[in-house]
Write a protein that holds these residues in place. Structure first.
Motif, short mmCIF file in Angstrom:
data_model
loop_
_atom_site.label_atom_id
_atom_site.label_comp_id
_atom_site.label_asym_id
_atom_site.label_seq_id
_atom_site.Cartn_x
_atom_site.Cartn_y
_atom_site.Cartn_z
N THR A 181 0.81 -1.22 0.00
CA THR A 181 0.00 0.00 0.00
C THR A 181 0.85 1.27 0.00
OG1 THR A 181 -0.17 0.01 2.42
CG2 THR A 181 -1.88 -1.17 1.20
N GLU A 182 2.16 1.11 0.08
CA GLU A 182 3.06 2.26 0.03
C GLU A 182 3.60 2.40 -1.39
OE1 GLU A 182 6.04 2.09 3.06
OE2 GLU A 182 4.63 1.42 4.59
N ALA A 183 3.77 3.62 -1.84
CA ALA A 183 4.24 3.88 -3.20
C ALA A 183 5.76 3.96 -3.21
CB ALA A 183 3.66 5.19 -3.71
N THR A 184 6.34 3.46 -4.31
CA THR A 184 7.79 3.53 -4.48
C THR A 184 8.13 4.40 -5.68
OG1 THR A 184 8.16 1.34 -3.50
CG2 THR A 184 9.89 2.22 -4.92
N GLY A 196 -4.13 -1.71 -7.88
CA GLY A 196 -4.64 -3.03 -8.19
C GLY A 196 -3.79 -4.13 -7.57
N ASN A 197 -2.48 -3.95 -7.62
CA ASN A 197 -1.58 -4.92 -7.01
C ASN A 197 -1.75 -4.95 -5.50
OD1 ASN A 197 -0.42 -5.77 -9.46
ND2 ASN A 197 1.04 -4.06 -9.44
N ALA A 198 -1.94 -3.77 -4.90
CA ALA A 198 -2.16 -3.71 -3.46
C ALA A 198 -3.50 -4.33 -3.07
CB ALA A 198 -2.09 -2.25 -2.99
N TRP A 199 -4.52 -4.12 -3.89
CA TRP A 199 -5.85 -4.69 -3.65
C TRP A 199 -5.78 -6.22 -3.68
CZ3 TRP A 199 -10.37 -5.03 -1.80
CH2 TRP A 199 -11.47 -5.62 -2.45
N THR A 245 -3.74 -7.28 -0.35
CA THR A 245 -4.25 -6.97 0.98
C THR A 245 -5.75 -7.17 1.14
OG1 THR A 245 -4.68 -4.62 0.54
CG2 THR A 245 -2.43 -5.24 1.21
N GLY A 246 -6.51 -7.02 0.06
CA GLY A 246 -7.96 -7.07 0.17
C GLY A 246 -8.56 -5.90 0.91
N ASP A 247 -7.79 -4.82 1.04
CA ASP A 247 -8.26 -3.63 1.75
C ASP A 247 -9.36 -2.94 0.94
OD1 ASP A 247 -8.65 -1.21 3.02
OD2 ASP A 247 -6.51 -0.76 3.27
N ALA A 248 -10.56 -2.90 1.50
CA ALA A 248 -11.69 -2.33 0.78
C ALA A 248 -11.51 -0.85 0.46
CB ALA A 248 -12.97 -2.53 1.60
N ALA A 249 -10.69 -0.15 1.23
CA ALA A 249 -10.46 1.27 0.96
C ALA A 249 -9.81 1.46 -0.41
CB ALA A 249 -9.58 1.88 2.04
N LEU A 250 -9.02 0.49 -0.83
CA LEU A 250 -8.36 0.58 -2.13
C LEU A 250 -9.37 0.44 -3.27
CD1 LEU A 250 -5.31 -1.73 -1.31
CD2 LEU A 250 -5.33 0.77 -1.33
N SER A 251 -10.22 -0.57 -3.18
CA SER A 251 -11.21 -0.78 -4.24
C SER A 251 -12.22 0.36 -4.26
CB SER A 251 -11.91 -2.12 -4.06
OG SER A 251 -12.63 -2.15 -2.85
N ARG A 252 -12.54 0.90 -3.10
CA ARG A 252 -13.48 2.01 -3.04
C ARG A 252 -12.90 3.25 -3.72
NH1 ARG A 252 -14.63 1.34 1.80
NH2 ARG A 252 -13.15 2.75 2.79
N ALA A 253 -11.63 3.52 -3.47
CA ALA A 253 -10.98 4.68 -4.09
C ALA A 253 -10.92 4.52 -5.61
CB ALA A 253 -9.58 4.86 -3.52
N ASP A 288 -10.14 -0.61 -14.25
CA ASP A 288 -10.93 -1.83 -14.39
C ASP A 288 -10.06 -3.07 -14.14
OD1 ASP A 288 -13.20 -0.39 -14.93
OD2 ASP A 288 -13.07 -0.61 -17.11
N TRP A 289 -8.85 -3.03 -14.68
CA TRP A 289 -7.92 -4.14 -14.42
C TRP A 289 -7.64 -4.25 -12.93
CZ3 TRP A 289 -3.16 -4.14 -12.05
CH2 TRP A 289 -2.43 -5.32 -12.12
N ALA A 290 -7.39 -3.10 -12.29
CA ALA A 290 -7.07 -3.09 -10.86
C ALA A 290 -8.20 -3.67 -10.03
CB ALA A 290 -6.76 -1.66 -10.41
N LEU A 291 -9.44 -3.30 -10.35
CA LEU A 291 -10.59 -3.77 -9.58
C LEU A 291 -10.80 -5.28 -9.72
CD1 LEU A 291 -13.07 -0.84 -10.27
CD2 LEU A 291 -12.08 -1.47 -8.04
N ALA A 292 -10.29 -5.83 -10.81
CA ALA A 292 -10.46 -7.27 -11.04
C ALA A 292 -9.38 -8.11 -10.37
CB ALA A 292 -10.46 -7.55 -12.54
N GLN A 293 -8.44 -7.47 -9.68
CA GLN A 293 -7.28 -8.19 -9.15
C GLN A 293 -7.54 -8.97 -7.88
OE1 GLN A 293 -4.43 -8.57 -11.06
NE2 GLN A 293 -6.05 -7.72 -12.35
N ARG A 294 -8.64 -8.71 -7.19
CA ARG A 294 -8.88 -9.40 -5.92
C ARG A 294 -8.96 -10.90 -6.10
NH1 ARG A 294 -7.55 -10.76 -1.79
NH2 ARG A 294 -8.70 -10.78 0.15
#
Length: 378
Positions: A114-117, A332-335, A338-346, A363-369
């Motif tokens: 969840t941290e950016a590099t 998407g990779n973080a989602w 971690t499955g953190d709902a805050a990520l998918s909500r954002a 759309d790709w990111a949201l499908a990553q869970r």
């Protein structure tokens, strides 16, 4: 940048520059923040076959300017007629506050999804601006000492074979990751050049010291280093997140992990970087926004804030759309991890207002869970 006459004076029309002038030039370079300077000849004919093969194989990706320039990159006297020498310069860029063990710290961050590099070189001021101004001051100082001379200053801003010139002038050798490597400074430095019509004495070339090590090749998340000293830019995360302006190919999205601007993996793993030097200038101190940000913090920026935060930064040149594209991939990779709902909500909340390019990555990111997680660096 200083614009010298298109045709420089011929070296034959000049006397050789006295040795004491070179001593003074090195001293002035140090005072301007350069760690080392050298002098290379302009005959790079032996580098032309490799450059031509790289271009013919399409390993430069969508960087079409590479094709347009062609072999001019290996012909300094053709790029700037009259050039007989190239002054090369190295400037270290590790932020002054960099902690000991920085390589391990950077690798650990890649395991916190969840941290950016952000690549280390881009966390401070745009190096193009810093180096170009100081190279010009170095040239101006030399002109005050010996009189006017023809020159052009370059900092990753023209078809110049920077690493080749650096290695021929003793600043380092070409590592297996294709970057310049120094026994005294690793690879965490910028390169710049001054094309001159002065008959400066050449400085000795560097010998390679990679030996049998292939750590940089093995660590690359996308296997972009296809052979020793041969990079396929189309697979490189730095290219994909910075130079490439279209959709990031799906096969590379998961390996990108939380890298949103550039990639340092091949440098982080390099044994020679235990000798990497801290910058002498405050310009490369890390800005708070890029030192240890979270993905959600950066995703919350609108375009105005992006422009404000990136003023004077190399990051600004990719523009807001590519910035959002990169963040969407990382989210998407973080989602997935971690499955953190805050990520998918954002992601979901930003989808409708996003451009077509960004929406595709959202759309790709949201499908990553429902996609299996990758280990960072795999």
């Amino acid at each position: 940048m200083h614009r010298a006459p298109v045709v420089l004076e011929r070296a034959a029309d000049r006397e050789a520059v006295p040795d004491d002038v070179w001593v003074e030039l090195r001293r002035a370079a140090r005072e301007l923040g350069f760690s080392q300077i050298g002098v290379a000849d302009v005959d790079l004919a032996s580098a032309e076959p490799g450059l031509l093969a790289w271009l013919q194989q399409g390993l430069h990706g969508s960087m079409l300017y590479m094709e347009r320039h062609g072999l001019r990159r290996a012909r300094p006297a053709e790029l700037v007629p009259g050039t007989v020498r190239v002054i090369t310069a190295r400037m270290d860029y590790l932020p002054r506050a960099t902690s000991d063990g920085w390589q391990a710290i950077a690798f650990e961050r890649l395991h916190r999804p969840t941290e950016a590099t952000v690549s280390l070189y881009a966390r401070g001021r745009d190096y193009h601006k810093v180096m170009r101004a100081r190279l010009q001051k170095l040239a101006d100082g030399l002109a005050e000492r010996i009189g006017p001379f023809g020159h052009r200053v370059f900092t990753d801003s023209a078809p110049v074979l920077e690493v080749e010139l650096a290695s021929r002038s003793g600043l380092g050798w070409r590592g297996k990751h294709t970057l310049a490597l120094s026994r005294e400074a690793g690879s965490m430095f910028f390169l710049g050049e001054i094309y001159v019509d002065l008959a400066l004495p050449l400085t000795p070339a560097s010998e390679a010291h990679c030996g049998s090590c292939r750590a940089c090749i093995d660590v690359c998340p996308t296997q972009a280093i296809v052979s020793e000293r041969r990079l396929d830019a189309r697979r490189c995360i730095s290219y994909l997140t910075i130079e490439h302006d279209g959709p990031i190919p799906e096969e590379f999205r998961a390996p990108i992990g939380n890298r949103i601007y550039g990639c340092d993996d091949c440098q982080l793993v390099c044994p020679w970087n235990k000798y990497a030097q801290r910058a002498s200038l405050p310009d490369f101190d890390a800005r708070d926004a890029f030192d240890a940000p979270s993905l959600l913090q950066l995703w919350a920026w609108n375009e105005d804030e992006f422009l404000r935060r990136t003023e004077g930064s190399a990051i600004r040149r990719i523009g807001f759309e590519r910035w959002r594209r990169n963040l969407a991939v990382a989210l998407g990779n973080a989602w997935r991890e971690t499955g953190d709902a805050a990520l998918s909500r954002a992601l979901s909340e930003a989808r409708e207002a996003a451009s077509a390019l960004v929406r595709e990555h959202v759309d790709w990111a949201l499908a990553q869970r429902d996609t299996p997680a990758l280990e960072p660096g795999s």
